[in-house]
Scaffold this motif. Structure first.
Motif, PDB file in Angstrom:
ATOM      1  N   SER A  44       0.639  -1.623  -0.032  1.00  0.00           N
ATOM      2  CA  SER A  44       0.707  -0.319   0.055  1.00  0.00           C
ATOM      3  C   SER A  44       0.779   1.686  -0.354  1.00  0.00           C
ATOM      4  O   SER A  44       2.080   0.954   0.721  1.00  0.00           O
ATOM      5  CB  SER A  44      -1.261  -0.114   1.393  1.00  0.00           C
ATOM      6  OG  SER A  44      -1.271  -0.927   1.140  1.00  0.00           O
ATOM      7  N   ALA A  49      -4.241   3.891   3.125  1.00  0.00           N
ATOM      8  CA  ALA A  49      -4.651   3.014   2.640  1.00  0.00           C
ATOM      9  C   ALA A  49      -4.577   1.609   2.973  1.00  0.00           C
ATOM     10  O   ALA A  49      -4.537   0.312   2.663  1.00  0.00           O
ATOM     11  CB  ALA A  49      -3.230   2.997   1.154  1.00  0.00           C
ATOM     12  N   THR A  52      -6.936   0.138   5.435  1.00  0.00           N
ATOM     13  CA  THR A  52      -7.947   0.236   4.666  1.00  0.00           C
ATOM     14  C   THR A  52      -8.649  -0.883   3.958  1.00  0.00           C
ATOM     15  O   THR A  52      -9.359  -1.851   3.073  1.00  0.00           O
ATOM     16  CB  THR A  52      -8.458   1.402   3.906  1.00  0.00           C
ATOM     17  OG1 THR A  52      -8.774   3.027   4.543  1.00  0.00           O
ATOM     18  CG2 THR A  52     -10.207   1.004   3.129  1.00  0.00           C
ATOM     19  N   ASP A  89      -7.289  -2.653  -6.059  1.00  0.00           N
ATOM     20  CA  ASP A  89      -7.249  -0.707  -5.712  1.00  0.00           C
ATOM     21  C   ASP A  89      -6.214  -0.277  -6.595  1.00  0.00           C
ATOM     22  O   ASP A  89      -6.642   0.727  -7.044  1.00  0.00           O
ATOM     23  CB  ASP A  89      -6.004  -1.496  -4.171  1.00  0.00           C
ATOM     24  CG  ASP A  89      -8.344  -2.207  -2.995  1.00  0.00           C
ATOM     25  OD1 ASP A  89      -8.471  -1.375  -3.811  1.00  0.00           O
ATOM     26  OD2 ASP A  89      -7.336  -2.226  -2.468  1.00  0.00           O
ATOM     27  N   ILE A  93      -6.961   2.717  -8.613  1.00  0.00           N
ATOM     28  CA  ILE A  93      -6.029   4.031  -8.203  1.00  0.00           C
ATOM     29  C   ILE A  93      -5.178   4.482 -10.065  1.00  0.00           C
ATOM     30  O   ILE A  93      -5.095   5.852 -10.091  1.00  0.00           O
ATOM     31  CB  ILE A  93      -5.040   3.738  -7.391  1.00  0.00           C
ATOM     32  CG1 ILE A  93      -5.765   3.477  -5.761  1.00  0.00           C
ATOM     33  CG2 ILE A  93      -4.014   4.855  -7.286  1.00  0.00           C
ATOM     34  CD1 ILE A  93      -4.907   3.156  -4.999  1.00  0.00           C
TER      35      ILE A  93
END
Length: 227
Positions: A44, A49, A52, A89, A93
């Protein structure tokens, strides 16, 4: 979080959790939460992050528990969910991938680390597919076959990632003081890897996961009583 001392296998505990045994889930959580948190931290962009991501993976374990089968490996199942969350993710992103997680047999470029780089800097410079492979085999302690399955690649491709990760790490560490890398073994590399994830899981984060498990269990119990 109350320490539990159950001795059943992960798989038996997961089946017990399917039947509403929250203590079984807590035992699974205690066994695997530190390793999964290191995975989240390594892959991350920052601590927020990572938390999460970590919460999302455990939430998926809770929500998806009915689909678990007794002939599956729980760590394989856990890290397969983690890999799926990582892909979601990462592509959300980046919009389009700048680092390929697909199978490849081409050597990775050397790490851009100077002589003053810290251990954290060196491991942070490792390409994400190699970080994931290194974690799955050496931290999560999955077999090569299960680790490759969790990463959604072939065994030869996974083995290549491990070789590349080891090569790049030794190259980068070789630029450091001799005392740091003298007689450094593969086991020593693994120890260094674990020691670079120094952030501890907060009690609040632990409680959040267990709270979700309790809420989900209560909801399922109420639904069953209405049938």
């Amino acid at each position: 979080m109350t320490q539990t001392y159950r001795t059943e296998s992960d798989e038996i505990l997961m089946i017990a959790y399917q039947e509403g045994d929250l203590d079984a889930f807590e035992t699974l959580y205690i066994r695997h939460h530190k390793s999964l948190y290191r995975y989240a931290m390594k892959l991350s962009v920052n601590n927020e992050a990572a938390e999460t991501f970590y919460l999302a993976v455990w939430t998926q374990v809770i929500k998806d528990r009915a689909n678990f089968r007794s002939d599956w490996s729980f760590p394989n199942y856990l890290y397969s969910l983690a890999h799926e969350q990582l892909m979601y993710d990462y592509h959300a992103i980046n919009k389009k991938s700048v680092i390929s997680f697909a199978e490849q047999q081409q050597p990775f470029a050397s790490l851009d680390c100077g002589q003053e780089a810290s251990l954290q800097d060196i491991f942070a410079a490792l390409p994400l597919p190699l970080v994931e492979a290194y974690h799955l085999q050496y931290d999560a302690k999955l077999s090569v076959e299960l680790a490759a399955d969790s990463a959604a690649i072939s065994v030869p491709a996974f083995s290549f990632r491990i070789r590349e990760a080891t090569r790049l790490l030794l190259e980068a560490l070789g630029k450091q003081e001799a005392a740091l890398v003298n007689n450094l073994t593969e086991a020593g590399l693994v120890s260094l890897y674990k020691n670079t994830a120094t952030e501890r899981i907060s009690t609040e984060l632990d409680n959040s996961v267990l709270r979700i498990a309790h809420i989900d269990n209560s909801w399922l119990a109420r639904s069953a009583s209405k049938v």
